[in-house]
Design a protein around this motif. Structure first.
Motif, PDB file in Angstrom:
ATOM      1  N   MET A  23      34.914  51.728  31.221  1.00 41.87           N
ATOM      2  CA  MET A  23      34.291  52.970  30.810  1.00 41.87           C
ATOM      3  C   MET A  23      32.793  52.850  31.110  1.00 41.87           C
ATOM      4  SD  MET A  23      34.222  54.731  26.976  1.00 41.87           S
ATOM      5  CE  MET A  23      35.802  54.127  26.577  1.00 41.87           C
ATOM      6  N   ASP A  24      32.235  53.884  31.717  1.00 42.96           N
ATOM      7  CA  ASP A  24      30.807  53.864  32.037  1.00 42.96           C
ATOM      8  C   ASP A  24      29.979  54.225  30.795  1.00 42.96           C
ATOM      9  OD1 ASP A  24      31.244  56.557  31.793  1.00 42.96           O
ATOM     10  OD2 ASP A  24      30.616  57.083  33.815  1.00 42.96           O
ATOM     11  N   ALA A  25      28.656  54.159  30.925  1.00 42.25           N
ATOM     12  CA  ALA A  25      27.756  54.402  29.793  1.00 42.25           C
ATOM     13  C   ALA A  25      27.901  55.820  29.246  1.00 42.25           C
ATOM     14  CB  ALA A  25      26.315  54.143  30.200  1.00 42.25           C
ATOM     15  N   GLU A  26      28.068  56.788  30.144  1.00 40.67           N
ATOM     16  CA  GLU A  26      28.227  58.179  29.709  1.00 40.67           C
ATOM     17  C   GLU A  26      29.536  58.366  28.935  1.00 40.67           C
ATOM     18  OE1 GLU A  26      28.967  62.429  31.837  1.00 40.67           O
ATOM     19  OE2 GLU A  26      27.406  61.159  32.709  1.00 40.67           O
ATOM     20  N   GLY A  27      30.604  57.756  29.423  1.00 42.41           N
ATOM     21  CA  GLY A  27      31.890  57.822  28.741  1.00 42.41           C
ATOM     22  C   GLY A  27      31.845  57.143  27.387  1.00 42.41           C
ATOM     23  N   LEU A  28      31.175  56.015  27.317  1.00 47.84           N
ATOM     24  CA  LEU A  28      31.038  55.292  26.057  1.00 47.84           C
ATOM     25  C   LEU A  28      30.273  56.123  25.041  1.00 47.84           C
ATOM     26  CD1 LEU A  28      31.511  52.696  24.476  1.00 47.84           C
ATOM     27  CD2 LEU A  28      29.396  51.804  25.456  1.00 47.84           C
ATOM     28  N   GLU A  29      29.216  56.783  25.485  1.00 50.54           N
ATOM     29  CA  GLU A  29      28.432  57.636  24.589  1.00 50.54           C
ATOM     30  C   GLU A  29      29.274  58.824  24.106  1.00 50.54           C
ATOM     31  OE1 GLU A  29      25.404  58.712  22.208  1.00 50.54           O
ATOM     32  OE2 GLU A  29      25.485  56.892  23.423  1.00 50.54           O
ATOM     33  N   GLY A  30      30.059  59.414  25.001  1.00 48.55           N
ATOM     34  CA  GLY A  30      30.934  60.521  24.626  1.00 48.55           C
ATOM     35  C   GLY A  30      31.984  60.091  23.614  1.00 48.55           C
ATOM     36  N   PHE A  31      32.543  58.898  23.820  1.00 44.62           N
ATOM     37  CA  PHE A  31      33.546  58.386  22.879  1.00 44.62           C
ATOM     38  C   PHE A  31      32.912  58.142  21.515  1.00 44.62           C
ATOM     39  CE2 PHE A  31      35.942  54.853  20.955  1.00 44.62           C
ATOM     40  CZ  PHE A  31      37.181  55.471  20.841  1.00 44.62           C
ATOM     41  N   ARG A  32      31.727  57.548  21.490  1.00 42.55           N
ATOM     42  CA  ARG A  32      31.037  57.301  20.210  1.00 42.55           C
ATOM     43  C   ARG A  32      30.740  58.609  19.490  1.00 42.55           C
ATOM     44  NH1 ARG A  32      26.910  52.521  22.015  1.00 42.55           N
ATOM     45  NH2 ARG A  32      28.428  50.846  21.877  1.00 42.55           N
ATOM     46  N   ASP A  33      30.290  59.614  20.214  1.00 46.35           N
ATOM     47  CA  ASP A  33      30.022  60.920  19.603  1.00 46.35           C
ATOM     48  C   ASP A  33      31.294  61.516  19.018  1.00 46.35           C
ATOM     49  OD1 ASP A  33      27.339  60.792  20.249  1.00 46.35           O
ATOM     50  OD2 ASP A  33      27.535  62.041  22.057  1.00 46.35           O
ATOM     51  N   PHE A  34      32.390  61.420  19.758  1.00 48.99           N
ATOM     52  CA  PHE A  34      33.663  61.935  19.271  1.00 48.99           C
ATOM     53  C   PHE A  34      34.067  61.232  17.978  1.00 48.99           C
ATOM     54  CE2 PHE A  34      38.282  61.340  19.038  1.00 48.99           C
ATOM     55  CZ  PHE A  34      38.674  62.658  18.861  1.00 48.99           C
ATOM     56  N   VAL A  35      33.978  59.929  17.947  1.00 49.18           N
ATOM     57  CA  VAL A  35      34.359  59.165  16.760  1.00 49.18           C
ATOM     58  C   VAL A  35      33.453  59.526  15.591  1.00 49.18           C
ATOM     59  CG1 VAL A  35      34.513  56.848  15.765  1.00 49.18           C
ATOM     60  CG2 VAL A  35      35.409  57.273  18.048  1.00 49.18           C
ATOM     61  N   ASP A  36      32.149  59.637  15.830  1.00 54.12           N
ATOM     62  CA  ASP A  36      31.218  59.999  14.758  1.00 54.12           C
ATOM     63  C   ASP A  36      31.520  61.378  14.189  1.00 54.12           C
ATOM     64  OD1 ASP A  36      29.854  57.610  14.953  1.00 54.12           O
ATOM     65  OD2 ASP A  36      28.238  58.432  16.209  1.00 54.12           O
ATOM     66  N   ASN A  37      31.831  62.334  15.056  1.00 51.80           N
ATOM     67  CA  ASN A  37      32.020  63.720  14.626  1.00 51.80           C
ATOM     68  C   ASN A  37      33.407  64.010  14.063  1.00 51.80           C
ATOM     69  OD1 ASN A  37      29.409  64.388  15.419  1.00 51.80           O
ATOM     70  ND2 ASN A  37      30.063  64.892  17.491  1.00 51.80           N
ATOM     71  N   ARG A  38      34.448  63.375  14.552  1.00 51.78           N
ATOM     72  CA  ARG A  38      35.809  63.766  14.183  1.00 51.78           C
ATOM     73  C   ARG A  38      36.590  62.736  13.381  1.00 51.78           C
ATOM     74  NH1 ARG A  38      36.113  68.120  13.153  1.00 51.78           N
ATOM     75  NH2 ARG A  38      38.347  67.994  13.246  1.00 51.78           N
ATOM     76  N   SER A  39      36.030  61.558  13.149  1.00 48.97           N
ATOM     77  CA  SER A  39      36.823  60.506  12.504  1.00 48.97           C
ATOM     78  C   SER A  39      37.209  60.841  11.068  1.00 48.97           C
ATOM     79  CB  SER A  39      36.100  59.158  12.567  1.00 48.97           C
ATOM     80  OG  SER A  39      34.878  59.221  11.868  1.00 48.97           O
ATOM     81  N   SER A  40      36.359  61.557  10.317  1.00 50.01           N
ATOM     82  CA  SER A  40      36.726  61.865   8.929  1.00 50.01           C
ATOM     83  C   SER A  40      37.923  62.817   8.867  1.00 50.01           C
ATOM     84  CB  SER A  40      35.540  62.433   8.161  1.00 50.01           C
ATOM     85  OG  SER A  40      35.111  63.638   8.734  1.00 50.01           O
ATOM     86  N   ALA A  41      37.957  63.821   9.721  1.00 56.21           N
ATOM     87  CA  ALA A  41      39.095  64.750   9.743  1.00 56.21           C
ATOM     88  C   ALA A  41      40.357  64.040  10.217  1.00 56.21           C
ATOM     89  CB  ALA A  41      38.795  65.939  10.647  1.00 56.21           C
ATOM     90  N   LEU A  42      40.207  63.190  11.216  1.00 57.31           N
ATOM     91  CA  LEU A  42      41.365  62.447  11.722  1.00 57.31           C
ATOM     92  C   LEU A  42      41.862  61.447  10.680  1.00 57.31           C
ATOM     93  CD1 LEU A  42      40.131  61.872  15.366  1.00 57.31           C
ATOM     94  CD2 LEU A  42      42.030  63.335  14.651  1.00 57.31           C
TER      95      LEU A  42
END
Length: 185
Positions: A1-20
């Motif tokens: 995973m490149d740096a941009e993909g890693l940042e996108g994954f981290r943002d997703f986890v930060d924003n959606r992990s509580s609902a999930l």
């Protein structure tokens, strides 16, 4: 995973992990630790394919559902909670308290089979149509309907105080068969 993909994954986890996590805990019968494990496994699988995922939340939720289905298909025995003394029951329980209702609902859901619990979570918590639930679980719409019916009947037996949340029409309630349903784990 490149740096941009890693940042996108981290943002997703930060924003959606509580609902999930809420969904994962419900799917695992109210066991927070099992729900955390379920979510971590789903996120680990999603991380490996992150570059090819179009809708990340839908993808992770699908992994959650399928992992839970795999768990109950393994026919693991449920761990039984043992306590020194039985819990006290109060006759004057205030059923209008939202916190108490959540506790009652969590306890009742944990006493359902994994399949029943999964169908109810998908139908009512996730608000998915029967056809989508059937597709996710790999069964027919009729199976989803009958499992939903039996699961709700079992909930009525396990937690009669939840009846206040059901239909107000007494004729509707009296026309239904609310006899206990045998449920095997």
């Amino acid at each position: 995973m490149d740096a941009e993909g890693l940042e996108g994954f981290r943002d997703f986890v930060d924003n959606r992990s509580s609902a999930l996590l809420r969904t994962a805990v419900l799917l695992s019968g109210g066991d927070r630790y099992a729900g955390e494990d379920l979510l971590q496994n789903a996120l680990a699988k999603a991380a490996g394919r992150w570059e090819r995922i179009d809708e990340p939340e839908a993808y992770v939720r699908q992994i959650l559902y399928r992992q839970q289905v795999s768990r109950w298909r393994l026919k693991w025995r449920r761990r039984e909670l043992t306590v020194a003394e039985p819990p006290e029951t109060r006759a004057d329980t205030d059923a209008s308290s939202a916190a108490e209702l959540r506790v009652v609902m969590r306890e009742a859901l944990s006493r359902l089979t994994a399949r029943q619990r999964t169908v109810l979570v998908l139908r009512y918590f996730e608000d998915l149509p029967e056809a989508d639930v059937a597709r996710l679980l790999g069964c027919s719409v009729g199976t989803v309907r009958s499992t939903t019916h039996r699961s709700l009947a079992r909930l009525r037996v396990l937690a009669p105080e939840l009846a206040a949340l059901g239909p107000a029409d007494a004729e509707f309630r009296s026309s239904r068969d609310h006899s206990p349903v045998e449920v095997r784990p």
